[in-house]
Design a protein around this motif. Structure first.
Motif, PDB file in Angstrom:
ATOM      1  N   ASP A   1      69.345  37.780  26.916  1.00 30.21           N
ATOM      2  CA  ASP A   1      68.210  36.700  27.574  1.00 30.21           C
ATOM      3  C   ASP A   1      68.650  36.151  28.631  1.00 30.21           C
ATOM      4  N   TYR A   2      69.362  35.011  28.651  1.00 33.99           N
ATOM      5  CA  TYR A   2      69.412  33.902  29.057  1.00 33.99           C
ATOM      6  C   TYR A   2      69.963  34.650  30.696  1.00 33.99           C
ATOM      7  N   VAL A   3      71.106  35.025  30.560  1.00 35.00           N
ATOM      8  CA  VAL A   3      71.680  36.033  31.668  1.00 35.00           C
ATOM      9  C   VAL A   3      70.584  35.899  32.563  1.00 35.00           C
ATOM     10  N   ARG A   4      69.939  37.388  32.100  1.00 35.50           N
ATOM     11  CA  ARG A   4      68.667  37.569  32.446  1.00 35.50           C
ATOM     12  C   ARG A   4      68.056  36.121  33.579  1.00 35.50           C
ATOM     13  N   GLN A   5      67.414  35.510  33.010  1.00 32.03           N
ATOM     14  CA  GLN A   5      66.632  34.449  33.238  1.00 32.03           C
ATOM     15  C   GLN A   5      67.156  33.761  34.042  1.00 32.03           C
ATOM     16  N   ALA A   6      68.806  33.831  34.044  1.00 32.58           N
ATOM     17  CA  ALA A   6      69.133  33.028  35.096  1.00 32.58           C
ATOM     18  C   ALA A   6      69.256  34.078  36.334  1.00 32.58           C
ATOM     19  N   ILE A   7      69.243  35.267  36.069  1.00 30.96           N
ATOM     20  CA  ILE A   7      69.521  35.411  37.539  1.00 30.96           C
ATOM     21  C   ILE A   7      68.205  36.030  38.333  1.00 30.96           C
ATOM     22  N   VAL A   8      66.967  36.474  37.574  1.00 29.97           N
ATOM     23  CA  VAL A   8      65.486  35.985  38.063  1.00 29.97           C
ATOM     24  C   VAL A   8      65.702  34.628  38.995  1.00 29.97           C
ATOM     25  N   LEU A   9      65.612  33.575  37.360  1.00 31.50           N
ATOM     26  CA  LEU A   9      65.788  32.419  38.261  1.00 31.50           C
ATOM     27  C   LEU A   9      66.159  32.022  39.712  1.00 31.50           C
ATOM     28  N   ARG A  10      67.347  32.191  39.928  1.00 30.13           N
ATOM     29  CA  ARG A  10      68.191  32.125  41.172  1.00 30.13           C
ATOM     30  C   ARG A  10      67.529  32.991  42.638  1.00 30.13           C
ATOM     31  N   ARG A  11      66.979  34.002  42.163  1.00 32.63           N
ATOM     32  CA  ARG A  11      66.270  34.896  43.156  1.00 32.63           C
ATOM     33  C   ARG A  11      65.529  34.519  43.729  1.00 32.63           C
ATOM     34  N   GLN A  12      64.362  33.819  42.507  1.00 37.33           N
ATOM     35  CA  GLN A  12      63.320  33.468  43.366  1.00 37.33           C
ATOM     36  C   GLN A  12      63.364  32.078  43.818  1.00 37.33           C
ATOM     37  N   GLY A  13      64.628  31.631  43.351  1.00 36.51           N
ATOM     38  CA  GLY A  13      64.752  30.452  44.265  1.00 36.51           C
ATOM     39  C   GLY A  13      65.500  29.858  45.134  1.00 36.51           C
ATOM     40  N   ILE A  14      66.649  31.529  45.320  1.00 31.89           N
ATOM     41  CA  ILE A  14      66.816  31.998  47.033  1.00 31.89           C
ATOM     42  C   ILE A  14      66.311  32.255  48.165  1.00 31.89           C
ATOM     43  N   ALA A  15      64.885  33.085  47.568  1.00 27.75           N
ATOM     44  CA  ALA A  15      63.734  33.982  48.073  1.00 27.75           C
ATOM     45  C   ALA A  15      62.703  32.804  48.687  1.00 27.75           C
ATOM     46  N   GLU A  16      62.601  31.544  47.866  1.00 26.64           N
ATOM     47  CA  GLU A  16      61.760  30.654  48.195  1.00 26.64           C
ATOM     48  C   GLU A  16      62.065  29.567  49.751  1.00 26.64           C
ATOM     49  N   ARG A  17      63.080  29.395  49.379  1.00 24.79           N
ATOM     50  CA  ARG A  17      64.172  28.776  49.866  1.00 24.79           C
ATOM     51  C   ARG A  17      64.284  29.450  51.318  1.00 24.79           C
ATOM     52  N   LYS A  18      64.454  30.695  51.928  1.00 20.90           N
ATOM     53  CA  LYS A  18      64.539  31.685  52.629  1.00 20.90           C
ATOM     54  C   LYS A  18      63.111  31.487  53.359  1.00 20.90           C
ATOM     55  N   ALA A  19      62.596  31.584  52.542  1.00 26.68           N
ATOM     56  CA  ALA A  19      60.903  31.323  52.906  1.00 26.68           C
ATOM     57  C   ALA A  19      60.611  30.316  53.728  1.00 26.68           C
ATOM     58  N   ALA A  20      61.030  29.795  52.941  1.00 28.16           N
ATOM     59  CA  ALA A  20      60.118  28.032  53.555  1.00 28.16           C
ATOM     60  C   ALA A  20      61.160  27.598  54.498  1.00 28.16           C
ATOM     61  N   LEU A  21      62.874  28.472  54.994  1.00 30.46           N
ATOM     62  CA  LEU A  21      63.035  27.786  55.782  1.00 30.46           C
ATOM     63  C   LEU A  21      62.737  28.708  56.861  1.00 30.46           C
TER      64      LEU A  21
END
Length: 272
Positions: free
Chosen positions: A247-267
């Protein structure tokens, strides 16, 4: 309270002069310590104040910086480290070598020594339940606590598992699964720390509790149905360890994808 003016000082009696000097000294010391603690600089008492009429005044009539400022600031910093939460964490760290010594005393199979080892392990587990709660509730969170608390948790659990496997009481693969999971989760947290923090789940807390109970039962020299019971408790701990780790692996992958998407949108918004 201000100091006694020079014209009045000569004519006043000793009974009136002593309280005035004492009040001025207290006022000057308190003001200097408070100013030094907040701003980091040294506080000087104005001319005519209690500090200037006490021993802190120099022969030229000016006021020297209050000597208590730095000492007070150091005391505040030390108090922020030596709080009850950090002391409990330090206790767990100290208990690790003591636990190992008790666990391996007299070949590691003496019931009396194993009982003392269990007591040390139980104290460590109980303090683990309280130090984090105290730190958050009473605003005692420090950098030392953030680093030392997880180290203490993993140190006492790892020491117990390794000792049990070395004595032949617990299969090495169980120790490898539990310690491997703990190391993996720690690495996952560092992997996604740029994007956020993976919160502790209820499953993770249940895993910790089950592991503590199971390892504690193995530390004790149990026989009969209690020995059978501890096997099933450890089996439940292993299952929870694996499930919560995934479950921690799943949360880490989701969190990373969301973070990358938010950074891309902000850029993209910045470029537009």
């Amino acid at each position: 309270m201000t100091g006694v003016p020079a014209s009045a000082a000569g004519g006043s009696s000793g009974a009136h002069g002593a309280p005035g000097a004492a009040s001025g000294a207290r006022s000057g010391a308190t003001g200097g310590a408070a100013s030094g603690g907040r701003s980091g600089g040294s506080a000087s008492a104005p001319a005519g104040s209690g500090a200037s009429s006490g021993s802190a005044a120099d022969p030229q009539g000016g006021a020297r910086p209050a000597r208590g400022g730095k000492i007070a600031a150091a005391a505040v910093n030390q108090a922020s480290l030596w709080n009850i939460a950090n002391l409990l964490t330090m206790l767990r760290l100290v208990l690790v070598p003591g636990f190992v010594a008790l666990m391996l005393a007299d070949g590691g199979y003496d019931p009396a020594w194993r009982s003392l080892a269990w007591a040390a392990f139980a104290v460590a587990m109980i303090t683990d339940l309280f130090d984090g709660h105290l730190a958050r509730t009473y605003n005692l969170v420090t950098d030392f606590g953030k680093i030392a608390d997880p180290i203490a948790d993993k140190a006492i659990m790892g020491a117990a598992l390794i000792c049990l496997s070395a004595l032949g009481d617990l299969p090495w693969w169980v120790t490898a699964v539990i310690l491997g999971r703990e190391l993996g989760v720690t690495l996952l947290r560092f992997w996604v720390i740029r994007f956020g923090v993976i919160p502790a789940s209820r499953g993770g807390k249940l895993k910790t509790l089950t592991q503590g109970v199971a390892v504690g039962m193995y530390v004790l020299a149990l026989t009969g149905w209690l020995a059978t019971l501890r096997f099933w408790v450890m089996a439940a701990a292993v299952v929870l360890t694996v499930v919560t780790g995934l479950d921690y692996v799943r949360q880490a992958i989701v969190l990373r994808r969301q973070g990358i998407a938010e950074r891309k949108a902000a850029l993209e918004e910045t470029e537009a």
